[in-house]
Design an enzyme around this catalytic site. Structure first.
Site, mmCIF file in Angstrom:
data_model
loop_
_atom_site.group_PDB
_atom_site.id
_atom_site.type_symbol
_atom_site.label_atom_id
_atom_site.label_comp_id
_atom_site.label_asym_id
_atom_site.label_seq_id
_atom_site.Cartn_x
_atom_site.Cartn_y
_atom_site.Cartn_z
ATOM 1 N N ALA A 97 37.212 34.034 5.597
ATOM 2 C CA ALA A 97 37.278 34.656 6.926
ATOM 3 C C ALA A 97 38.648 35.253 7.249
ATOM 4 O O ALA A 97 38.794 35.928 8.270
ATOM 5 C CB ALA A 97 36.925 33.611 7.994
ATOM 6 N N TYR B 152 31.821 39.597 -13.211
ATOM 7 C CA TYR B 152 31.657 39.859 -11.764
ATOM 8 C C TYR B 152 30.200 40.221 -11.477
ATOM 9 O O TYR B 152 29.592 39.689 -10.534
ATOM 10 C CB TYR B 152 32.586 40.994 -11.324
ATOM 11 C CG TYR B 152 32.489 41.320 -9.842
ATOM 12 C CD1 TYR B 152 32.874 40.398 -8.872
ATOM 13 C CD2 TYR B 152 31.998 42.557 -9.408
ATOM 14 C CE1 TYR B 152 32.780 40.697 -7.512
ATOM 15 C CE2 TYR B 152 31.907 42.868 -8.049
ATOM 16 C CZ TYR B 152 32.302 41.934 -7.108
ATOM 17 O OH TYR B 152 32.209 42.221 -5.758
ATOM 18 N N GLY C 134 35.202 39.462 5.611
ATOM 19 C CA GLY C 134 35.032 38.179 6.295
ATOM 20 C C GLY C 134 35.821 38.139 7.592
ATOM 21 O O GLY C 134 35.349 37.618 8.612
HETATM 22 N N1 NAP Z 1 35.221 45.370 -0.597
HETATM 23 C C1 NAP Z 1 34.186 45.868 -1.250
HETATM 24 O O1 NAP Z 1 34.095 47.068 -1.487
HETATM 25 C C2 NAP Z 1 33.108 44.971 -1.720
HETATM 26 C C3 NAP Z 1 32.035 45.538 -2.408
HETATM 27 C C4 NAP Z 1 31.006 44.726 -2.835
HETATM 28 C C5 NAP Z 1 31.022 43.379 -2.555
HETATM 29 N N2 NAP Z 1 32.091 42.839 -1.895
HETATM 30 C C6 NAP Z 1 32.057 41.390 -1.629
HETATM 31 O O2 NAP Z 1 32.507 41.126 -0.321
HETATM 32 C C7 NAP Z 1 33.052 39.797 -0.253
HETATM 33 C C8 NAP Z 1 34.340 39.813 0.543
HETATM 34 O O3 NAP Z 1 35.315 40.526 -0.165
HETATM 35 P P1 NAP Z 1 36.365 41.493 0.539
HETATM 36 O O4 NAP Z 1 36.087 42.852 0.064
HETATM 37 O O5 NAP Z 1 36.446 41.219 1.975
HETATM 38 O O6 NAP Z 1 37.700 41.009 -0.239
HETATM 39 P P2 NAP Z 1 39.024 40.251 0.247
HETATM 40 O O7 NAP Z 1 39.669 40.986 1.357
HETATM 41 O O8 NAP Z 1 39.800 40.011 -0.992
HETATM 42 O O9 NAP Z 1 38.449 38.888 0.796
HETATM 43 C C9 NAP Z 1 37.990 37.887 -0.081
HETATM 44 C C10 NAP Z 1 38.076 36.563 0.613
HETATM 45 O O10 NAP Z 1 37.638 35.534 -0.297
HETATM 46 C C11 NAP Z 1 38.596 34.499 -0.281
HETATM 47 N N3 NAP Z 1 38.591 33.706 -1.493
HETATM 48 C C12 NAP Z 1 38.910 34.079 -2.750
HETATM 49 N N4 NAP Z 1 38.875 33.014 -3.579
HETATM 50 C C13 NAP Z 1 38.518 31.948 -2.823
HETATM 51 C C14 NAP Z 1 38.339 30.572 -3.073
HETATM 52 N N5 NAP Z 1 38.579 30.034 -4.285
HETATM 53 N N6 NAP Z 1 37.965 29.755 -2.070
HETATM 54 C C15 NAP Z 1 37.780 30.251 -0.833
HETATM 55 N N7 NAP Z 1 37.961 31.555 -0.513
HETATM 56 C C16 NAP Z 1 38.338 32.372 -1.503
HETATM 57 C C17 NAP Z 1 39.920 35.228 -0.088
HETATM 58 O O11 NAP Z 1 40.942 34.336 0.298
HETATM 59 P P3 NAP Z 1 42.492 34.727 0.113
HETATM 60 O O12 NAP Z 1 42.799 35.768 1.140
HETATM 61 O O13 NAP Z 1 43.171 33.434 0.338
HETATM 62 O O14 NAP Z 1 42.641 35.263 -1.277
HETATM 63 C C18 NAP Z 1 39.517 36.201 0.998
HETATM 64 O O15 NAP Z 1 39.514 35.555 2.243
HETATM 65 C C19 NAP Z 1 33.176 39.328 -1.701
HETATM 66 O O16 NAP Z 1 32.110 38.438 -1.992
HETATM 67 C C20 NAP Z 1 33.023 40.592 -2.515
HETATM 68 O O17 NAP Z 1 32.458 40.362 -3.797
HETATM 69 C C21 NAP Z 1 33.127 43.597 -1.468
#
Ligand code: NAP
Length: 317
Positions: free
Chosen positions: A23, A177, A28
């Site tokens: 979050a 992934y 998130g």
């Molecule tokens: N952005 C896109 O284009 C995209 C596309 C397809 C799918 N997604 C999916 O969307 C979701 C969110 O990603 P996002 O794009 O918002 O990326 P993000 O900004 O990197 O956020 C990812 C979040 O996951 C947390 N996280 C990583 N490892 C963790 C762990 N071991 N335990 C608990 N939390 C952990 C991170 O924490 P930290 O900040 O502490 O690292 C961060 O809060 C993911 O599942 C990703 O696969 C994103």
């Protein structure tokens, strides 16, 4: 099917309890903001409580009445997942929305505390264990109750390699992934079938954010120490990605829209399903394959040591 939905159309979330993993950042964080603006109490389940508190402050500064709790959850450590679930059960007696959102993408091979390949361990297995730990609370909750699991369009390229689930013999960061993101959809659908078989009033839905500009794309290049790839990712994000705020729309829609049913897949309906307003979509053929979903469910229970108290679905579920 909706083509113009935005979070302003979200029903009031007052009195509702929401958990968002990851979050503090990206999608998130934006989902947390929107849930808080709509009146929900949001538990920010984060691996760094410091970053979680920063996120909480940012949301509270924007919405004076925001009701937020930060709690530690490291999905790369099953002890942490168990501790979070135990803490949650002690603190709260309801959970209306569980957003299985946190994730990592295309990072160099590493392992979690429980020796799982990190992408499979964090993106899929950690969320399986979390959902199992919160299932009783979800089932006891009155009112619309949903588990929303965040996948990715990349799931379409995924295969579940039962011979080498942890990519020990062969590691390709994108294949790992894609496997983890296919596992997210297979899990979401199988969970929904099992919830139906149990006549539970909890729905399980999958979603994806399209392509959103977040920290996700940075982690791989940063961990690999590749400035060139980092630069490439930044340029691609600036040119092609939608905002993280819009990337949160499918998850918010999947979590709250009255027309969404369990077993559905929600994503942006615009260009190449990478941007735009959320719509219900089809996921890959493989993601609907029950002969893959069932063994994945079984092996995920074995690996995490959790046992869902839900019946095996029949062909009618
Ligand atoms: N952005 C896109 O284009 C995209 C596309 C397809 C799918 N997604 C999916 O969307 C979701 C969110 O990603 P996002 O794009 O918002 O990326 P993000 O900004 O990197 O956020 C990812 C979040 O996951 C947390 N996280 C990583 N490892 C963790 C762990 N071991 N335990 C608990 N939390 C952990 C991170 O924490 P930290 O900040 O502490 O690292 C961060 O809060 C993911 O599942 C990703 O696969 C994103």
């Amino acid at each position: 099917m909706s083509t113009d939905w935005t979070p302003e159309q979200m029903p009031s979330q007052a009195g509702r309890q929401v958990v968002v993993t990851g979050a503090n950042s990206g999608v998130g964080f934006e989902a947390t903001r929107a849930f808080a603006a709509a009146g929900a109490h949001v538990v920010l389940a984060v691996r760094s409580t410091e970053r979680g508190q920063e996120a909480k402050r940012a949301v509270a500064d924007e919405y004076a009445g925001a009701s937020l709790t930060v709690a530690e959850l490291d999905l790369a450590d099953l002890d942490s997942v168990r501790a979070f679930a135990e803490w949650y059960r002690t603190e709260f007696d309801a959970i209306h929305v569980l957003c299985n959102n946190a994730g990592v993408m295309a990072i160099p091979r590493s392992e979690t505390a429980d020796d799982f390949e990190t992408q499979f361990g964090v993106n899929h297995l950690g969320h399986v264990a979390l959902t199992a730990g919160l299932l009783d609370t979800l089932r006891r909750t009155n009112g619309q109750t949903r588990v929303v699991t965040q996948s990715s369009g990349v799931h379409e390229r995924g295969r579940i390699d039962f011979e080498d689930l942890q990519s020990e013999a062969d590691y390709d960061k994108w294949a790992a992934y894609a496997q983890s993101k296919l596992a997210n959809v297979l899990f979401a659908y199988e969970l929904d079938r099992r919830l139906r078989a149990a006549n539970a009033s909890v729905a399980s839905v999958a979603c994806h954010p399209g392509y959103a500009d977040t920290n996700l794309q940075r982690r791989g290049p940063e961990q690999a120490g590749s400035r060139l790839r980092l630069f490439g990712m930044q340029v691609a994000n600036a040119v092609f990605a939608q905002s993280a705020e819009r990337g949160a729309w499918p998850m918010l829609y999947a979590a709250t829209h009255p027309d969404v049913d369990g077993g559905e897949y929600v994503g942006p309906g615009g260009l190449l399903n990478m941007r735009g307003h959320p719509t219900e979509q089809s996921s890959s053929d493989r993601s609907y394959d029950r002969d893959v979903a069932r063994p994945l469910w079984d092996v995920s229970e074995d690996l995490t040591g959790v046992q869902f108290d839900l019946p095996t679905p029949t062909a009618t579920h």
